[in-house]
Design a protein around this motif. Structure first.
Motif, short mmCIF file in Angstrom:
data_model
loop_
_atom_site.label_atom_id
_atom_site.label_comp_id
_atom_site.label_asym_id
_atom_site.label_seq_id
_atom_site.Cartn_x
_atom_site.Cartn_y
_atom_site.Cartn_z
N ARG A 100 0.91 -1.37 -0.43
CA ARG A 100 0.27 0.27 -0.12
C ARG A 100 0.59 1.18 0.22
NH1 ARG A 100 -3.22 -3.59 -0.65
NH2 ARG A 100 -5.27 -3.89 -0.13
N LEU A 101 2.37 1.33 0.81
CA LEU A 101 3.13 1.97 0.08
C LEU A 101 4.39 1.35 -0.10
CD1 LEU A 101 2.63 4.97 1.93
CD2 LEU A 101 4.42 4.07 3.94
N PRO A 102 5.32 2.80 -0.50
CA PRO A 102 6.30 2.48 -1.25
C PRO A 102 7.02 1.79 -0.03
CG PRO A 102 5.60 4.11 -2.45
CD PRO A 102 4.68 3.38 -1.35
N TRP A 103 7.83 1.09 -0.04
CA TRP A 103 9.38 1.32 1.46
C TRP A 103 10.25 2.29 1.33
CZ3 TRP A 103 9.45 -2.08 4.90
CH2 TRP A 103 8.91 -3.39 4.56
N TRP A 104 10.47 2.84 0.50
CA TRP A 104 10.89 4.26 0.66
C TRP A 104 10.82 4.90 1.72
CZ3 TRP A 104 10.38 9.17 -1.16
CH2 TRP A 104 9.38 9.16 -1.89
N VAL A 105 9.23 5.30 1.40
CA VAL A 105 8.80 6.05 2.05
C VAL A 105 8.11 5.91 3.47
CG1 VAL A 105 6.45 7.02 2.20
CG2 VAL A 105 7.36 6.96 0.03
N THR A 106 8.82 4.47 3.86
CA THR A 106 8.31 3.90 5.38
C THR A 106 9.55 4.00 5.50
OG1 THR A 106 6.51 2.56 4.95
CG2 THR A 106 8.60 1.99 6.79
N VAL A 107 11.02 4.19 4.47
CA VAL A 107 12.37 3.87 5.93
C VAL A 107 12.80 4.94 5.99
CG1 VAL A 107 14.77 3.53 5.13
CG2 VAL A 107 13.45 2.02 3.96
N LEU A 108 12.48 6.30 4.64
CA LEU A 108 12.66 7.77 5.21
C LEU A 108 12.19 8.31 6.80
CD1 LEU A 108 14.37 9.48 3.91
CD2 LEU A 108 12.22 10.74 2.50
N ILE A 109 10.83 7.74 6.73
CA ILE A 109 10.18 8.54 8.06
C ILE A 109 10.48 7.47 9.13
CG2 ILE A 109 7.95 8.43 8.86
CD1 ILE A 109 6.58 8.25 6.74
N LEU A 110 10.64 6.23 8.81
CA LEU A 110 11.95 5.72 10.17
C LEU A 110 12.25 6.06 10.65
CD1 LEU A 110 10.38 2.03 9.52
CD2 LEU A 110 9.38 3.61 10.72
N VAL A 111 13.83 6.98 9.45
CA VAL A 111 15.27 6.94 10.34
C VAL A 111 14.74 8.24 10.67
CG1 VAL A 111 16.97 8.01 8.67
CG2 VAL A 111 16.30 5.57 8.11
#
Length: 241
Positions: A97-108
């Motif tokens: 549902r969401l690109p992984w790069w968005v998740t990684v960037l927010i979590l970092v």
């Protein structure tokens, strides 16, 4: 002298923080059970996420209003927030549902700011900024939008909300880095200037002058320190430093 009562560990604000921690695995179970395709499980996951997110605002308001801020809350509250949003983002990416790069960037950014706060905590506290609060609100709105089963024309708004949340997340992250640098720099400057000079440390020139006058027998009323004023007990309304 006003006696400050210690804040009890078991209070309403901390209870809500623990409830938010407990709701994180419940939320994960609901998402996994529905696999982001079953409407009932999606609604359950979305409601759980919104309720858990709401406790973040409520426990903060209670802690500030009723002076229930504790060390436990300061440490656990941001961890609970990051655990909830982090679990939601990872699950959204797992189910495409969401690109992984968005998740990684927010979590970092999220965990990086948390570690940054702990790194400079001995120099000072970095309070939450207005931008940080806007970021949190946008993240909750965007994630909740993705979790809720919506018609296609409404679901299409989700990526725009997430894009706004991502931009604010990155900008406020850079702002926190600058603020942490300034807090650490100012703290080191204060420490470097405190013990030296005439503010409280020894002055070699002054020590030598005092030794010379004492050896010459000139330690008289003009050179001696003035007599201390008599101590006055503080009143009940007067704080003691």
């Amino acid at each position: 002298m006003t006696v400050v009562k210690p804040v009890p560990l078991l209070n309403a604000a901390n209870v809500l923080t623990v409830v938010r921690m407990v709701l994180v695995p419940v939320f994960v179970v609901f998402v996994v059970a529905g696999r982001m395709t079953d409407t009932g499980w999606q609604l359950a996951a979305g409601i759980t996420f919104v309720v858990a997110s709401a406790t973040d605002y409520v426990d903060g308001w209670i802690a500030r209003t009723y002076n229930l801020v504790t060390s436990f809350g300061k440490v656990v509250d941001p961890i609970a927030d990051k655990a909830l949003t982090g679990a939601a983002l990872v699950l959204l990416s797992l189910y495409d549902r969401l690109p992984w790069w968005v998740t990684v960037l927010i979590l970092v950014r999220e965990w990086g700011v948390t570690l940054l706060r702990f790194w400079v905590i001995r120099h000072g506290v970095i309070p939450a900024s207005r931008g940080g609060k806007v970021k949190t609100a946008l993240q909750i709105l965007a994630i909740g939008w993705y979790l809720t089963p919506l018609p296609d024309w409404l679901a299409a708004v989700g990526p725009w909300l997430m894009a706004g949340a991502l931009i604010v997340t990155v900008v406020t992250g850079l702002d926190y880095v600058l603020r942490a640098y300034r807090v650490r720099r100012d703290s080191l400057r204060r420490r470097a200037g405190g013990p030296s000079g005439t503010a409280g440390g020894s002055d070699e020139f002054g020590d030598a002058a005092r030794s010379a006058t004492e050896s010459a027998g000139l330690q008289g009323p003009l050179l001696s320190a003035p007599a201390a004023a008599p101590a006055v007990a503080p009143t009940a309304d007067e704080p003691v430093a």
